[in-house]
Design a protein around this motif. Structure first.
Motif, mmCIF file in Angstrom:
data_model
loop_
_atom_site.group_PDB
_atom_site.id
_atom_site.type_symbol
_atom_site.label_atom_id
_atom_site.label_comp_id
_atom_site.label_asym_id
_atom_site.label_seq_id
_atom_site.Cartn_x
_atom_site.Cartn_y
_atom_site.Cartn_z
ATOM 1 N N PRO A 101 47.895 36.627 37.258
ATOM 2 C CA PRO A 101 47.029 35.737 38.035
ATOM 3 C C PRO A 101 47.214 35.912 39.544
ATOM 4 C CG PRO A 101 47.984 34.563 36.185
ATOM 5 C CD PRO A 101 48.690 35.874 36.266
ATOM 6 N N SER A 102 48.427 36.238 39.980
ATOM 7 C CA SER A 102 48.665 36.500 41.397
ATOM 8 C C SER A 102 47.870 37.720 41.853
ATOM 9 C CB SER A 102 50.156 36.734 41.647
ATOM 10 O OG SER A 102 50.938 35.650 41.201
ATOM 11 N N ILE A 103 47.876 38.752 41.033
ATOM 12 C CA ILE A 103 47.101 39.950 41.324
ATOM 13 C C ILE A 103 45.614 39.620 41.373
ATOM 14 C CG2 ILE A 103 46.353 42.161 40.355
ATOM 15 C CD1 ILE A 103 49.243 42.433 39.240
ATOM 16 N N ASN A 104 45.152 38.847 40.406
ATOM 17 C CA ASN A 104 43.720 38.532 40.317
ATOM 18 C C ASN A 104 43.220 37.818 41.555
ATOM 19 O OD1 ASN A 104 43.493 39.697 37.807
ATOM 20 N ND2 ASN A 104 43.628 37.780 36.684
ATOM 21 N N THR A 105 43.938 36.784 41.988
ATOM 22 C CA THR A 105 43.453 36.030 43.144
ATOM 23 C C THR A 105 43.485 36.875 44.406
ATOM 24 O OG1 THR A 105 43.633 33.968 44.380
ATOM 25 C CG2 THR A 105 45.706 34.966 43.688
ATOM 26 N N PHE A 106 44.490 37.741 44.534
ATOM 27 C CA PHE A 106 44.578 38.598 45.714
ATOM 28 C C PHE A 106 43.398 39.562 45.767
ATOM 29 C CE2 PHE A 106 46.019 42.264 48.147
ATOM 30 C CZ PHE A 106 46.614 41.676 49.256
ATOM 31 N N GLN A 108 40.452 39.371 44.094
ATOM 32 C CA GLN A 108 39.156 38.684 44.166
ATOM 33 C C GLN A 108 38.865 38.123 45.547
ATOM 34 O OE1 GLN A 108 39.269 35.832 40.968
ATOM 35 N NE2 GLN A 108 39.185 37.410 39.374
ATOM 36 N N SER A 109 39.913 37.791 46.286
ATOM 37 C CA SER A 109 39.730 37.236 47.626
ATOM 38 C C SER A 109 39.789 38.294 48.717
ATOM 39 C CB SER A 109 40.792 36.170 47.905
ATOM 40 O OG SER A 109 42.077 36.767 48.033
ATOM 41 N N GLY A 110 39.925 39.555 48.329
ATOM 42 C CA GLY A 110 40.081 40.600 49.326
ATOM 43 C C GLY A 110 41.364 40.462 50.124
ATOM 44 N N GLY A 111 42.388 39.901 49.505
ATOM 45 C CA GLY A 111 43.683 39.748 50.138
ATOM 46 C C GLY A 111 43.839 38.498 50.977
ATOM 47 N N ALA A 112 42.843 37.608 50.929
ATOM 48 C CA ALA A 112 42.867 36.441 51.816
ATOM 49 C C ALA A 112 43.483 35.196 51.193
ATOM 50 C CB ALA A 112 41.440 36.118 52.272
ATOM 51 N N SER A 113 43.760 35.211 49.895
ATOM 52 C CA SER A 113 44.101 33.957 49.214
ATOM 53 C C SER A 113 45.577 33.597 49.242
ATOM 54 C CB SER A 113 43.634 34.014 47.757
ATOM 55 O OG SER A 113 44.296 35.078 47.079
ATOM 56 N N LEU A 234 57.027 33.471 42.869
ATOM 57 C CA LEU A 234 56.688 32.334 43.729
ATOM 58 C C LEU A 234 55.565 32.770 44.658
ATOM 59 C CD1 LEU A 234 57.164 29.455 44.654
ATOM 60 C CD2 LEU A 234 59.034 30.285 46.100
ATOM 61 N N LEU A 235 54.417 32.133 44.503
ATOM 62 C CA LEU A 235 53.194 32.485 45.223
ATOM 63 C C LEU A 235 52.836 31.356 46.178
ATOM 64 C CD1 LEU A 235 50.791 34.654 45.129
ATOM 65 C CD2 LEU A 235 49.618 32.970 43.688
ATOM 66 N N VAL A 236 52.454 31.703 47.413
ATOM 67 C CA VAL A 236 52.095 30.708 48.419
ATOM 68 C C VAL A 236 50.698 31.005 48.944
ATOM 69 C CG1 VAL A 236 52.654 29.775 50.697
ATOM 70 C CG2 VAL A 236 54.480 30.287 49.090
ATOM 71 N N ARG A 237 49.917 29.957 49.116
ATOM 72 C CA ARG A 237 48.584 30.093 49.707
ATOM 73 C C ARG A 237 48.717 30.655 51.116
ATOM 74 N NH1 ARG A 237 45.727 26.018 52.107
ATOM 75 N NH2 ARG A 237 47.155 24.453 51.258
ATOM 76 N N LYS A 238 47.953 31.710 51.403
ATOM 77 C CA LYS A 238 48.118 32.426 52.673
ATOM 78 C C LYS A 238 47.859 31.514 53.864
ATOM 79 C CE LYS A 238 46.745 36.526 55.264
ATOM 80 N NZ LYS A 238 46.451 35.801 56.515
ATOM 81 N N ALA A 318 42.427 45.692 30.159
ATOM 82 C CA ALA A 318 42.167 44.504 29.336
ATOM 83 C C ALA A 318 40.818 43.870 29.641
ATOM 84 C CB ALA A 318 43.275 43.477 29.544
ATOM 85 N N GLY A 319 40.221 44.250 30.756
ATOM 86 C CA GLY A 319 38.937 43.674 31.136
ATOM 87 C C GLY A 319 39.039 42.279 31.723
ATOM 88 N N THR A 320 40.218 41.927 32.238
ATOM 89 C CA THR A 320 40.428 40.566 32.741
ATOM 90 C C THR A 320 40.532 40.500 34.260
ATOM 91 O OG1 THR A 320 42.823 40.794 32.451
ATOM 92 C CG2 THR A 320 41.572 39.821 30.622
ATOM 93 N N GLN A 321 40.379 41.635 34.940
ATOM 94 C CA GLN A 321 40.421 41.600 36.399
ATOM 95 C C GLN A 321 39.485 42.644 36.985
ATOM 96 O OE1 GLN A 321 44.627 42.783 37.118
ATOM 97 N NE2 GLN A 321 43.774 44.426 38.349
ATOM 98 N N LYS A 322 39.181 42.441 38.269
ATOM 99 C CA LYS A 322 38.319 43.366 38.990
ATOM 100 C C LYS A 322 39.150 44.486 39.600
ATOM 101 C CE LYS A 322 35.017 39.748 40.322
ATOM 102 N NZ LYS A 322 34.378 39.041 41.474
ATOM 103 N N LYS A 323 38.463 45.599 39.921
ATOM 104 C CA LYS A 323 39.116 46.674 40.648
ATOM 105 C C LYS A 323 39.382 46.227 42.076
ATOM 106 C CE LYS A 323 37.076 50.506 38.041
ATOM 107 N NZ LYS A 323 36.245 51.748 38.134
ATOM 108 N N GLY A 324 40.448 46.727 42.631
ATOM 109 C CA GLY A 324 40.761 46.400 44.012
ATOM 110 C C GLY A 324 42.179 46.768 44.358
ATOM 111 N N SER A 325 42.473 46.728 45.629
ATOM 112 C CA SER A 325 43.796 47.085 46.131
ATOM 113 C C SER A 325 44.714 45.866 46.141
ATOM 114 C CB SER A 325 43.677 47.640 47.547
ATOM 115 O OG SER A 325 44.956 47.807 48.137
ATOM 116 N N ILE A 326 46.005 46.099 45.895
ATOM 117 C CA ILE A 326 46.999 45.027 46.045
ATOM 118 C C ILE A 326 47.934 45.321 47.217
ATOM 119 C CG2 ILE A 326 46.919 44.206 43.665
ATOM 120 C CD1 ILE A 326 49.502 45.834 43.150
ATOM 121 N N ASP A 327 47.527 46.226 48.102
ATOM 122 C CA ASP A 327 48.299 46.460 49.314
ATOM 123 C C ASP A 327 48.333 45.173 50.134
ATOM 124 O OD1 ASP A 327 48.634 49.057 48.546
ATOM 125 O OD2 ASP A 327 47.138 49.899 49.920
#
Length: 355
Positions: A101-106, A108-113, A234-238, A318-327
């Motif tokens: 889920p941490s990967i997904n939100t990052f 989907q938000s383009g790294g802004a979340s 441990l994930l924090v809102r940016k 798994a088909g549960t996330q979009k393509k994108g960078s996690i840099d």
């Protein structure tokens, strides 16, 4: 400081001093935004053994000591996607959560979340099944459960099934049916014979084994080098981290103290975790369940960033996330500063952010 919880009455803070590690993490930084700008920190976690640093941090007063006059409000979730919804909506500021889920939100938000600022738990997830299923070949037509669509165990299950040659669908079809189900309901359905198995975190793996006669078909630790894989980070809102860096430092100080406490108090850990689970849910774990669960987890501030590219590939398969960078997903600078102050080794962001 006042601590509240949206699902249970708060414990009174226990009187105990933090270690020099915690105090070092709480020192004000000149030129930074003042934590006084935020009167409250809202923290999400699960009532699972894999979230023991959160449970211990609450029960032993470690967050209270670290946060000082800042009010701590907590909210309990069943699985990561629901916690991410709350984080994205600004309803919570930080969360103990699984990596996917941490990967997904990052992405989907383009790294802004959000940013991962520390690890919490490694290990403690498995596929448990009923009698008669003794190999992957026996799963044809089976009905399995996961905690929630797109959560870390759901992705692990779908990815492993694909490697075994099975097709699955996020809508529940395929060679093996996967039904995202709340963990307590999974136990009931398994006991009633309506599920053939489930990929779950602890203590639910041990509950199905001890209380429902399941057996482990796949221990996820066997799928990773050296058995090390992240279960909880441990994930924090940016936005919150950018506006209140000193407050995030204090949260980290409490977190580090909780992980250290678990490492130094193994004999007491079970009783403390169980007491906090009872406070959170109104139910204690059986002693044999809890003992088994704790054997399968390691508590560490290392988020095992080196595994995250593989987790991305699993989520895509798994088909549960979009393509994108996690840099940029990780910001471990504050963590490593506190570890350095305590004389501990730094942890790596594996090229996926600041360290």
């Amino acid at each position: 400081m006042t601590r509240t919880n949206r699902t249970f009455t708060a414990l009174g803070a226990l009187a105990m001093g933090l270690t020099a590690l915690v105090l070092a993490g709480c020192a004000p930084a000149s030129g930074s935004a003042a934590e006084g700008d935020a009167a409250e920190l809202r923290l999400g976690y699960f009532a699972n053994v894999t979230h023991a640093p959160a449970l211990v941090g609450l029960s032993e007063g470690l967050f209270d000591e670290a946060l000082g006059d800042v009010d701590l409000t907590t909210e309990i979730f069943n699985a990561g996607p629901a916690a991410i919804e709350a984080l994205s909506a600004g309803a919570i500021d930080a969360a103990y959560i699984g990596p996917n889920p941490s990967i997904n939100t990052f992405i989907q938000s383009g790294g802004a979340s959000a940013r991962i600022i520390a690890g919490a738990t490694s290990g403690g997830a498995a596929l448990v099944v009923r009698d008669g299923i003794d190999s992957p070949a026996d799963l044809e037509g089976a009905n399995l459960a996961s905690p929630q669509l797109g959560n870390t165990q759901d992705v692990a299950l779908r990815s492993w099934l694909a490697e075994e040659g099975y097709e699955t669908s996020v809508s529940g079809g395929g060679d093996v049916s996967i039904s995202p189900t709340e963990n307590a309901q999974t136990l009931t359905l398994f006991q009633d014979g309506q599920l053939d198995g489930a990929w779950l975190p602890e203590p639910w793996v041990s509950r199905l084994v001890v209380e429902a006669g399941a057996h482990v078909l796949v221990d996820e630790a066997d799928l990773w080098d050296d058995g090390a894989f992240p279960t909880t980070v441990l994930l924090v809102r940016k936005d919150f981290a950018d506006e209140h860096p000193q407050l995030v430092d204090k949260l980290l100080a409490g977190h580090i103290a909780a992980v250290r406490w678990l490492d130094e108090n193994e004999a007491q850990a079970g009783a403390v975790i169980n007491a906090q689970l009872d406070e959170a849910t109104g139910k204690r774990l059986a002693d044999d369940v809890l003992a088994r669960a704790l054997e399968n987890v390691d508590f560490t501030v290392d988020p095992h960033a080196e595994t995250f590219q593989a987790l991305v590939a699993d989520g895509l398969a798994a088909g549960t996330q979009k393509k994108g960078s996690i840099d940029g997903l990780f910001d471990l600078r504050a963590l490593n500063a506190q570890l350095s102050d305590a004389g501990d080794d730094a942890v790596s962001a594996a090229g996926l952010g600041e360290q």
